[in-house]
Design a protein around this motif. Structure first.
Motif, mmCIF file in Angstrom:
data_model
loop_
_atom_site.group_PDB
_atom_site.id
_atom_site.type_symbol
_atom_site.label_atom_id
_atom_site.label_comp_id
_atom_site.label_asym_id
_atom_site.label_seq_id
_atom_site.Cartn_x
_atom_site.Cartn_y
_atom_site.Cartn_z
ATOM 1 N N TYR A 40 0.856 -1.183 0.000
ATOM 2 C CA TYR A 40 0.000 0.000 0.000
ATOM 3 C C TYR A 40 0.890 1.230 0.000
ATOM 4 C CZ TYR A 40 -2.917 3.827 1.624
ATOM 5 O OH TYR A 40 -3.542 5.044 1.738
ATOM 6 N N SER A 42 0.688 5.444 0.141
ATOM 7 C CA SER A 42 -0.237 6.528 0.456
ATOM 8 C C SER A 42 -0.116 7.725 -0.483
ATOM 9 C CB SER A 42 -0.015 7.009 1.894
ATOM 10 O OG SER A 42 1.242 7.660 2.006
ATOM 11 N N ASN A 43 0.972 7.787 -1.263
ATOM 12 C CA ASN A 43 1.205 8.932 -2.155
ATOM 13 C C ASN A 43 1.877 8.431 -3.416
ATOM 14 O OD1 ASN A 43 1.545 11.483 -3.255
ATOM 15 N ND2 ASN A 43 3.062 12.162 -1.754
ATOM 16 N N ASP A 55 -3.535 7.452 -3.466
ATOM 17 C CA ASP A 55 -3.013 6.207 -2.906
ATOM 18 C C ASP A 55 -3.365 5.044 -3.822
ATOM 19 O OD1 ASP A 55 -5.722 6.171 -2.422
ATOM 20 O OD2 ASP A 55 -5.551 5.331 -0.415
ATOM 21 N N ASN A 286 5.448 10.101 2.517
ATOM 22 C CA ASN A 286 4.922 8.874 1.938
ATOM 23 C C ASN A 286 4.879 7.810 3.017
ATOM 24 O OD1 ASN A 286 4.215 8.880 -0.810
ATOM 25 N ND2 ASN A 286 5.613 7.207 -1.235
ATOM 26 N N HIS A 287 3.823 7.024 3.043
ATOM 27 C CA HIS A 287 3.733 5.876 3.937
ATOM 28 C C HIS A 287 3.548 4.629 3.076
ATOM 29 C CE1 HIS A 287 3.147 8.551 7.431
ATOM 30 N NE2 HIS A 287 2.413 9.277 6.593
ATOM 31 N N LYS A 288 4.393 3.632 3.315
ATOM 32 C CA LYS A 288 4.278 2.377 2.577
ATOM 33 C C LYS A 288 4.203 1.217 3.574
ATOM 34 C CE LYS A 288 6.647 3.651 -1.706
ATOM 35 N NZ LYS A 288 7.715 3.277 -2.664
#
Length: 297
Positions: A40, A42-43, A55, A286-288
């Motif tokens: 996943y 988020s950006n 996302d 960014n969140h991954k």
């Protein structure tokens, strides 16, 4: 297709020559690796504007095969062919696969599992994307030193160079002569792998990259002064809006858990990454989150 930089190529050749005494150097085991990854992001468009960030869920796969060449008691050369692919749930034009080769030279400073190890790797591959902008060639080269602190903690530090070349498509302005995805960058990394028990491992990492970055933008609020710092601009053929390349710095923080299966031949891993990029006087995060299953023969 881009070529291996002469300095890196010279290091590979000289190291091979230095550690290949006649009578002991020989081809040893065959190699095979496979991985399936769910991620996943988020950006996905790496937008500086929170209202424009998109996302996506991504599925990735890896197949590789090759062979190892034992140079002496301390050094080994690995050569593999690799096939990578990824598919996107929301933005199918980002779907892509790549085909390439990889060489890895390792040298251990002593015998036993806990001896410090130096690793040099060079990889070159061709990217085939549903986005014309993103198809092209990518070269990476890296050097990493790993060593043990006690019996349960492995530490590492390294440097990596990346060089990507892409099609010159959809260029918005003629005074930007290169593709948006003509990207070069340098990365330094630090990390630690900590054994929780006989099968579980905690992985911690940090890296800092400086060089070209690419960002998608659906806004039109950049001032002329900011646009002077942009190196290339193009109409994006995969995401809404337009896309540009500029210089930036990126800090990435990683934490993960992995669990060994099948006597160490397989593993599952859950990882989280927080990524912050600074460029053009602004920043974005960014969140991954990534879950993967790996198998090695």
């Amino acid at each position: 297709m881009s070529k291996i930089p002469p300095p890196i190529f010279a290091i590979v050749l000289s190291a091979t020559a230095l550690h290949a005494p006649a009578g002991r150097a020989e081809w040893v085991e065959w190699l095979a690796d496979a991985a399936v990854v769910g991620e996943y992001d988020s950006n996905i468009n790496q937008s500086f504007f929170s209202a424009s960030q998109l996302d996506d869920f991504i599925g990735k796969g890896l197949l590789s095969g090759g062979r190892a060449y034992q140079l002496d008691n301390y050094s080994r050369l690995y050569t593999t062919l690799e096939l990578n692919g990824e598919t996107h749930e929301n933005f199918q034009k980002l779907n892509q696969y790549s085909v390439g080769g990889k060489g890895v030279l390792t040298h251990k400073f002593g015998l036993g599992q806990q001896a410090p190890m130096l690793r040099l790797d060079v990889a070159d591959g061709e990217i085939f994307s549903d986005s014309q902008l993103r198809s092209g060639n990518q070269l990476t080269a890296g050097l990493r030193l790993s060593f043990w602190h006690g019996e349960f903690q492995q530490l590492y530090m390294g440097y990596r160079f990346d060089d990507r070349n892409a099609a010159r498509a959809n260029i918005r302005r003629k005074d930007y002569p290169h593709s948006v995805f003509d990207i070069k960058g340098h990365t330094v990394e630090l990390g630690s792998n900590i054994a929780v028990n006989g099968r579980m491992q905690l992985n911690l990492g940090y890296n800092h990259r400086w060089g070209d970055i690419v960002s998608n933008n659906s806004e039109s609020s950049f001032s002329p002064a900011v646009l002077e710092q942009v190196r290339s601009i193009g109409d994006d053929d995969a995401l809404p809006g337009w896309i540009y390349r500029t210089y930036g710095n990126t800090d990435t923080y990683n934490v993960g858990l992995s669990y060994a299966l099948l006597g160490g031949h397989a593993a599952t891993a859950l990882n989280y990454s927080y990524i912050e990029t600074q460029a053009l006087g602004a920043s974005y995060a960014n969140h991954k989150v990534q879950f993967s299953i790996h198998y090695s023969y």
